[in-house]
Design a protein around this motif. Structure first.
Motif, mmCIF file in Angstrom:
data_model
loop_
_atom_site.group_PDB
_atom_site.id
_atom_site.type_symbol
_atom_site.label_atom_id
_atom_site.label_comp_id
_atom_site.label_asym_id
_atom_site.label_seq_id
_atom_site.Cartn_x
_atom_site.Cartn_y
_atom_site.Cartn_z
ATOM 1 N N LEU A 168 0.805 -1.212 0.000
ATOM 2 C CA LEU A 168 0.000 0.000 0.000
ATOM 3 C C LEU A 168 0.845 1.273 0.000
ATOM 4 O O LEU A 168 0.307 2.370 0.072
ATOM 5 N N SER A 169 2.158 1.135 -0.077
ATOM 6 C CA SER A 169 3.025 2.309 -0.187
ATOM 7 C C SER A 169 3.163 2.685 -1.658
ATOM 8 O O SER A 169 2.555 2.077 -2.530
ATOM 9 N N ALA A 170 4.012 3.644 -1.943
ATOM 10 C CA ALA A 170 4.273 4.037 -3.334
ATOM 11 C C ALA A 170 5.356 3.188 -3.982
ATOM 12 O O ALA A 170 5.608 3.323 -5.174
ATOM 13 N N ASP A 171 5.977 2.286 -3.229
ATOM 14 C CA ASP A 171 7.184 1.596 -3.699
ATOM 15 C C ASP A 171 7.027 0.816 -4.990
ATOM 16 O O ASP A 171 7.973 0.709 -5.767
ATOM 17 N N TYR A 172 5.870 0.260 -5.251
ATOM 18 C CA TYR A 172 5.704 -0.608 -6.429
ATOM 19 C C TYR A 172 4.606 -0.158 -7.381
ATOM 20 O O TYR A 172 4.270 -0.871 -8.312
ATOM 21 N N ARG A 173 4.046 1.013 -7.161
ATOM 22 C CA ARG A 173 2.953 1.438 -8.045
ATOM 23 C C ARG A 173 3.335 2.552 -9.005
ATOM 24 O O ARG A 173 2.530 2.960 -9.835
ATOM 25 N N LEU A 174 4.548 3.027 -8.922
ATOM 26 C CA LEU A 174 4.994 4.093 -9.821
ATOM 27 C C LEU A 174 6.138 3.608 -10.700
ATOM 28 O O LEU A 174 6.948 2.795 -10.253
ATOM 29 N N PRO A 175 6.234 4.117 -11.917
ATOM 30 C CA PRO A 175 7.399 3.783 -12.738
ATOM 31 C C PRO A 175 8.689 4.238 -12.032
ATOM 32 O O PRO A 175 8.678 5.209 -11.272
ATOM 33 N N LEU A 176 9.774 3.551 -12.292
ATOM 34 C CA LEU A 176 11.046 3.813 -11.620
ATOM 35 C C LEU A 176 11.445 5.288 -11.660
ATOM 36 O O LEU A 176 11.790 5.870 -10.624
ATOM 37 N N GLU A 177 11.385 5.903 -12.827
ATOM 38 C CA GLU A 177 11.815 7.299 -12.958
ATOM 39 C C GLU A 177 10.976 8.233 -12.088
ATOM 40 O O GLU A 177 11.491 9.158 -11.462
ATOM 41 N N VAL A 178 9.691 8.000 -12.053
ATOM 42 C CA VAL A 178 8.794 8.838 -11.258
ATOM 43 C C VAL A 178 9.049 8.602 -9.772
ATOM 44 O O VAL A 178 9.141 9.556 -8.990
ATOM 45 N N TYR A 179 9.150 7.346 -9.386
ATOM 46 C CA TYR A 179 9.403 7.021 -7.973
ATOM 47 C C TYR A 179 10.679 7.705 -7.495
ATOM 48 O O TYR A 179 10.699 8.359 -6.450
ATOM 49 N N GLU A 180 11.772 7.535 -8.239
ATOM 50 C CA GLU A 180 13.059 8.079 -7.805
ATOM 51 C C GLU A 180 13.086 9.601 -7.853
ATOM 52 O O GLU A 180 13.815 10.227 -7.090
ATOM 53 N N LYS A 181 12.292 10.211 -8.695
ATOM 54 C CA LYS A 181 12.227 11.675 -8.745
ATOM 55 C C LYS A 181 11.597 12.239 -7.470
ATOM 56 O O LYS A 181 12.033 13.256 -6.947
ATOM 57 N N PHE A 182 10.559 11.558 -6.955
ATOM 58 C CA PHE A 182 9.815 12.098 -5.828
ATOM 59 C C PHE A 182 10.117 11.436 -4.482
ATOM 60 O O PHE A 182 9.781 11.990 -3.443
ATOM 61 N N TYR A 183 10.733 10.264 -4.498
ATOM 62 C CA TYR A 183 11.003 9.564 -3.251
ATOM 63 C C TYR A 183 12.504 9.355 -3.079
ATOM 64 O O TYR A 183 13.223 10.292 -2.776
#
Length: 149
Positions: free
Chosen positions: A102-117
């Protein structure tokens, strides 16, 4: 999942609001048997963490342990902060436990995840995760070992 069978289920991250809501849903759900509740500390009960549950659930809250989860659960919900979930997903999947994160860890594309997290440390499972929107991905969700919600 067989419609007539109860699935032994766990929650890791029972301290927060999402964990509270999951307990309320799962203890009354006819297809889930809530057998494992955990947080980072353990040594309490769910009704001590959330007094509003005192008439619904009084289960022990354990310190989260991958081996214990794998022994007792077929499915586990991770109600954890981003980055924390990654530490649990890989070993749980390797042990055959289906995971709903239920976190953001696996629901966003890699580039988007690493940009914001932060930097993602489990890109293999990120590529294999299925977004938990049954209206679009029902068949894939049924077969997935990792569902991102």
């Amino acid at each position: 999942m067989n419609a007539n069978r109860s699935v032994d289920t766990g929650i890791v991250g029972a301290t927060g609001y999402t964990g509270l809501e999951l307990v309320k849903i799962l203890v009354q759900h006819p297809r889930f048997n809530l057998v494992y509740i955990a947080n980072s500390d353990g040594n309490t009960t769910i009704d001590e963490l959330h007094p509003s549950l005192s008439k619904v659930c009084t289960q022990d809250v354990k310190k989260a342990d991958v081996d214990e989860i794998a022994k007792s659960c077929k499915l586990v919900f991770l109600a954890l902060p981003h980055k924390t979930a990654m530490a649990y997903v890989k070993p749980l999947i390797e042990k055959g436990v289906k995971v709903v994160d239920l976190s953001a860890d696996y629901r966003l594309p890699l580039e988007v995840y690493e940009k914001f997290y932060v930097e993602h440390t489990d890109t293999k499972n990120l590529k294999q995760s299925i977004y938990g929107l049954p209206e679009l991905f029902r068949d894939k969700i049924k077969k997935a070992s990792l569902v991102a919600n």
